[in-house]
Design a protein around this motif. Structure first.
Motif, PDB file in Angstrom:
ATOM      1  N   PRO A 201       0.771  -1.755   0.193  1.00  0.00           N
ATOM      2  CA  PRO A 201      -0.002  -0.335   0.011  1.00  0.00           C
ATOM      3  C   PRO A 201       0.650   1.205  -0.059  1.00  0.00           C
ATOM      4  O   PRO A 201       1.189   1.802   1.258  1.00  0.00           O
ATOM      5  N   LEU A 202       1.268   1.383  -1.280  1.00  0.00           N
ATOM      6  CA  LEU A 202       2.743   2.638  -1.425  1.00  0.00           C
ATOM      7  C   LEU A 202       2.163   4.264  -0.597  1.00  0.00           C
ATOM      8  O   LEU A 202       2.655   5.184  -0.700  1.00  0.00           O
ATOM      9  N   TYR A 203       0.747   4.378  -0.540  1.00  0.00           N
ATOM     10  CA  TYR A 203       0.104   5.833  -0.077  1.00  0.00           C
ATOM     11  C   TYR A 203       0.024   5.820   0.645  1.00  0.00           C
ATOM     12  O   TYR A 203      -0.321   7.177   1.584  1.00  0.00           O
ATOM     13  N   PHE A 204       0.368   4.672   1.948  1.00  0.00           N
ATOM     14  CA  PHE A 204       0.954   5.184   3.308  1.00  0.00           C
ATOM     15  C   PHE A 204       1.892   4.712   3.786  1.00  0.00           C
ATOM     16  O   PHE A 204       2.660   4.064   3.255  1.00  0.00           O
ATOM     17  N   THR A 205       2.193   5.248   5.021  1.00  0.00           N
ATOM     18  CA  THR A 205       3.188   4.574   5.819  1.00  0.00           C
ATOM     19  C   THR A 205       4.323   3.111   5.793  1.00  0.00           C
ATOM     20  O   THR A 205       2.549   2.429   5.467  1.00  0.00           O
ATOM     21  N   PRO A 206       4.805   2.859   5.941  1.00  0.00           N
ATOM     22  CA  PRO A 206       5.228   1.061   5.963  1.00  0.00           C
ATOM     23  C   PRO A 206       4.978   0.511   6.603  1.00  0.00           C
ATOM     24  O   PRO A 206       4.314  -0.859   6.748  1.00  0.00           O
ATOM     25  N   GLU A 207       4.437   1.526   8.372  1.00  0.00           N
ATOM     26  CA  GLU A 207       4.039   1.030   8.768  1.00  0.00           C
ATOM     27  C   GLU A 207       2.153   0.531   9.145  1.00  0.00           C
ATOM     28  O   GLU A 207       2.002  -0.647   9.698  1.00  0.00           O
ATOM     29  N   PHE A 208       2.272   0.911   8.090  1.00  0.00           N
ATOM     30  CA  PHE A 208       0.302   0.095   7.937  1.00  0.00           C
ATOM     31  C   PHE A 208       0.438  -0.960   7.281  1.00  0.00           C
ATOM     32  O   PHE A 208      -0.781  -1.634   7.221  1.00  0.00           O
ATOM     33  N   ALA A 209       0.833  -1.048   6.106  1.00  0.00           N
ATOM     34  CA  ALA A 209       1.246  -2.831   5.891  1.00  0.00           C
ATOM     35  C   ALA A 209       1.080  -4.131   6.776  1.00  0.00           C
ATOM     36  O   ALA A 209       1.197  -4.560   6.301  1.00  0.00           O
ATOM     37  N   THR A 210       1.536  -4.030   7.683  1.00  0.00           N
ATOM     38  CA  THR A 210       1.491  -4.911   8.957  1.00  0.00           C
ATOM     39  C   THR A 210       0.772  -4.438   9.816  1.00  0.00           C
ATOM     40  O   THR A 210       1.532  -3.419  10.782  1.00  0.00           O
ATOM     41  N   PHE A 211       0.032  -5.252  10.568  1.00  0.00           N
ATOM     42  CA  PHE A 211      -0.142  -5.142  11.575  1.00  0.00           C
ATOM     43  C   PHE A 211      -0.407  -5.516  12.600  1.00  0.00           C
ATOM     44  O   PHE A 211       0.292  -7.274  11.837  1.00  0.00           O
ATOM     45  N   SER A 212      -0.403  -6.146  14.216  1.00  0.00           N
ATOM     46  CA  SER A 212       0.447  -6.714  14.889  1.00  0.00           C
ATOM     47  C   SER A 212      -0.056  -6.354  16.375  1.00  0.00           C
ATOM     48  O   SER A 212       0.187  -5.123  16.722  1.00  0.00           O
ATOM     49  N   ASN A 213      -1.062  -7.404  17.186  1.00  0.00           N
ATOM     50  CA  ASN A 213      -1.921  -6.129  18.305  1.00  0.00           C
ATOM     51  C   ASN A 213      -0.788  -7.524  19.474  1.00  0.00           C
ATOM     52  O   ASN A 213      -0.892  -8.008  20.719  1.00  0.00           O
ATOM     53  N   GLY A 214       0.261  -8.361  19.138  1.00  0.00           N
ATOM     54  CA  GLY A 214       1.409  -9.151  19.609  1.00  0.00           C
ATOM     55  C   GLY A 214       0.697 -10.879  19.931  1.00  0.00           C
ATOM     56  O   GLY A 214       1.764 -11.363  19.576  1.00  0.00           O
ATOM     57  N   ASP A 215      -0.476 -10.532  19.650  1.00  0.00           N
ATOM     58  CA  ASP A 215      -0.587 -12.086  19.660  1.00  0.00           C
ATOM     59  C   ASP A 215      -0.839 -12.648  18.126  1.00  0.00           C
ATOM     60  O   ASP A 215      -0.635 -13.821  17.172  1.00  0.00           O
ATOM     61  N   ARG A 216      -1.451 -11.928  17.270  1.00  0.00           N
ATOM     62  CA  ARG A 216      -1.218 -12.333  15.053  1.00  0.00           C
ATOM     63  C   ARG A 216      -0.762 -10.608  14.711  1.00  0.00           C
ATOM     64  O   ARG A 216      -1.324  -9.786  14.840  1.00  0.00           O
ATOM     65  N   ALA A 217      -0.183 -11.259  13.873  1.00  0.00           N
ATOM     66  CA  ALA A 217       0.281 -10.385  12.486  1.00  0.00           C
ATOM     67  C   ALA A 217      -0.354 -10.821  11.616  1.00  0.00           C
ATOM     68  O   ALA A 217      -0.876 -11.315  11.017  1.00  0.00           O
ATOM     69  N   VAL A 218      -1.193  -9.732  10.529  1.00  0.00           N
ATOM     70  CA  VAL A 218      -2.273  -9.209   9.443  1.00  0.00           C
ATOM     71  C   VAL A 218      -1.217  -8.212   8.723  1.00  0.00           C
ATOM     72  O   VAL A 218      -0.420  -7.351   9.224  1.00  0.00           O
ATOM     73  N   THR A 219      -1.007  -9.091   7.797  1.00  0.00           N
ATOM     74  CA  THR A 219      -0.261  -8.101   6.269  1.00  0.00           C
ATOM     75  C   THR A 219      -1.407  -7.394   5.694  1.00  0.00           C
ATOM     76  O   THR A 219      -2.313  -8.522   5.077  1.00  0.00           O
ATOM     77  N   ILE A 220      -0.922  -6.399   4.767  1.00  0.00           N
ATOM     78  CA  ILE A 220      -2.135  -5.262   4.668  1.00  0.00           C
ATOM     79  C   ILE A 220      -1.863  -4.993   3.276  1.00  0.00           C
ATOM     80  O   ILE A 220      -0.961  -4.795   3.124  1.00  0.00           O
ATOM     81  N   ASP A 221      -2.256  -5.713   1.813  1.00  0.00           N
ATOM     82  CA  ASP A 221      -1.871  -5.495   0.685  1.00  0.00           C
ATOM     83  C   ASP A 221      -3.263  -4.487  -0.363  1.00  0.00           C
ATOM     84  O   ASP A 221      -3.813  -4.893   0.087  1.00  0.00           O
ATOM     85  N   TRP A 222      -2.110  -4.048  -1.499  1.00  0.00           N
ATOM     86  CA  TRP A 222      -3.190  -3.637  -1.878  1.00  0.00           C
ATOM     87  C   TRP A 222      -3.270  -4.218  -3.558  1.00  0.00           C
ATOM     88  O   TRP A 222      -2.820  -4.822  -4.211  1.00  0.00           O
ATOM     89  N   LEU A 223      -4.501  -3.970  -4.064  1.00  0.00           N
ATOM     90  CA  LEU A 223      -4.666  -4.716  -5.732  1.00  0.00           C
ATOM     91  C   LEU A 223      -5.170  -3.215  -6.520  1.00  0.00           C
ATOM     92  O   LEU A 223      -5.682  -2.312  -6.287  1.00  0.00           O
ATOM     93  N   LEU A 224      -3.787  -3.700  -6.797  1.00  0.00           N
ATOM     94  CA  LEU A 224      -3.932  -2.421  -7.939  1.00  0.00           C
ATOM     95  C   LEU A 224      -3.800  -2.945  -9.870  1.00  0.00           C
ATOM     96  O   LEU A 224      -3.863  -4.193 -10.127  1.00  0.00           O
ATOM     97  N   PRO A 225      -4.883  -2.288 -10.306  1.00  0.00           N
ATOM     98  CA  PRO A 225      -5.281  -2.765 -11.466  1.00  0.00           C
ATOM     99  C   PRO A 225      -3.605  -2.223 -13.045  1.00  0.00           C
ATOM    100  O   PRO A 225      -3.325  -1.358 -12.598  1.00  0.00           O
ATOM    101  N   VAL A 226      -3.844  -3.481 -13.704  1.00  0.00           N
ATOM    102  CA  VAL A 226      -2.500  -3.342 -14.657  1.00  0.00           C
ATOM    103  C   VAL A 226      -2.860  -3.953 -15.375  1.00  0.00           C
ATOM    104  O   VAL A 226      -4.436  -4.387 -15.851  1.00  0.00           O
ATOM    105  N   SER A 227      -2.006  -3.496 -17.140  1.00  0.00           N
ATOM    106  CA  SER A 227      -1.852  -3.326 -18.256  1.00  0.00           C
ATOM    107  C   SER A 227      -1.989  -5.452 -18.333  1.00  0.00           C
ATOM    108  O   SER A 227      -1.435  -5.826 -17.524  1.00  0.00           O
ATOM    109  N   GLN A 228      -2.614  -5.938 -19.542  1.00  0.00           N
ATOM    110  CA  GLN A 228      -1.824  -7.158 -20.209  1.00  0.00           C
ATOM    111  C   GLN A 228      -0.829  -7.581 -19.492  1.00  0.00           C
ATOM    112  O   GLN A 228       0.163  -8.149 -20.035  1.00  0.00           O
ATOM    113  N   GLN A 229       0.098  -5.941 -20.936  1.00  0.00           N
ATOM    114  CA  GLN A 229       1.753  -5.429 -21.216  1.00  0.00           C
ATOM    115  C   GLN A 229       1.731  -5.666 -19.381  1.00  0.00           C
ATOM    116  O   GLN A 229       3.442  -6.208 -19.331  1.00  0.00           O
ATOM    117  N   GLU A 230       0.926  -5.674 -18.524  1.00  0.00           N
ATOM    118  CA  GLU A 230       2.131  -4.888 -17.498  1.00  0.00           C
ATOM    119  C   GLU A 230       2.040  -6.593 -16.653  1.00  0.00           C
ATOM    120  O   GLU A 230       3.170  -6.937 -16.668  1.00  0.00           O
TER     121      GLU A 230
END
Length: 190
Positions: free
Chosen positions: A127-156
């Motif tokens: 998730p490029l628009y946000f701080t790097p810390e946003f991409a991973t959440f952890s509450n001490g018990d569990r860590a969650v990855t947060i990924d962004w789905l970006l639209p891309v062309s067939q060539q990309e």
């Protein structure tokens, strides 16, 4: 729900304004998709899965397991479109496979996307628009990855397949005029 996850998402993306738990035909989903209030990114709407992280996914991490939430950022004009249902479909696919999609994974054959965009596929990225810390959440018990789905062309998508996600992200960073939120942008590659 994982303790603290909603606060983490709302702290960066804004307050949750709406949510979906079923497809248009009423088929229930094992998690929900939420829409956030406007204003965090100019002229954009942000959607996120919520509860997808309840599922343990196989991953190449040290413990072999991971948890995931996905976001989509689209032009404001796509608010009220079928994008939340696209996110429900992709989340269901992740749950079915029980596998964490890696960075650079290309998700093809998106009928909903084809109806809304000139782009042909979705790219799993950070998730490029946000701080790097946003991409991973952890509450001490569990860590969650947060990924962004970006639209891309067939060539990309073909470029990612051939050269890897790092080469593609380098290509994106080199293009100062690139707006990854534009679902009808010109392809970076001919």
């Amino acid at each position: 729900m994982i303790d603290g996850l909603v606060d983490h998402l709302e702290g960066t993306l804004g307050a949750i304004a709406a949510g979906w738990r079923t497809d248009p035909d009423g088929t229930p989903a094992p998690f929900q998709v939420v829409e956030f209030e406007t204003g965090r990114i100019d002229d954009a709407v942000i959607y996120s899965t919520l509860g997808l992280s309840e599922y343990v996914l196989e991953s190449p991490t040290a413990d072999g397991h991971s948890h995931l939430e996905l976001i989509m950022i689209a032009p404001e004009g796509l608010r009220g479109s079928a994008l939340p249902f696209q996110l429900l479909d992709i989340g269901r696919l992740v749950v079915e496979r029980r596998e964490l999609p890696g960075l650079g994974t290309i998700i093809r054959n998106n009928r909903t996307l084809a109806d809304l965009s000139t782009m042909d596929a979705l790219y799993v990225g950070r998730p490029l628009y946000f701080t790097p810390e946003f991409a991973t959440f952890s509450n001490g018990d569990r860590a969650v990855t947060i990924d962004w789905l970006l639209p891309v062309s067939q060539q990309e998508a073909a470029f990612v397949d051939a050269n890897g996600w790092q080469a593609f992200e380098k290509l994106m960073y080199e293009r100062e005029d690139l707006d990854p939120i534009d679902y009808n942008r010109a392809s970076l590659l001919p």
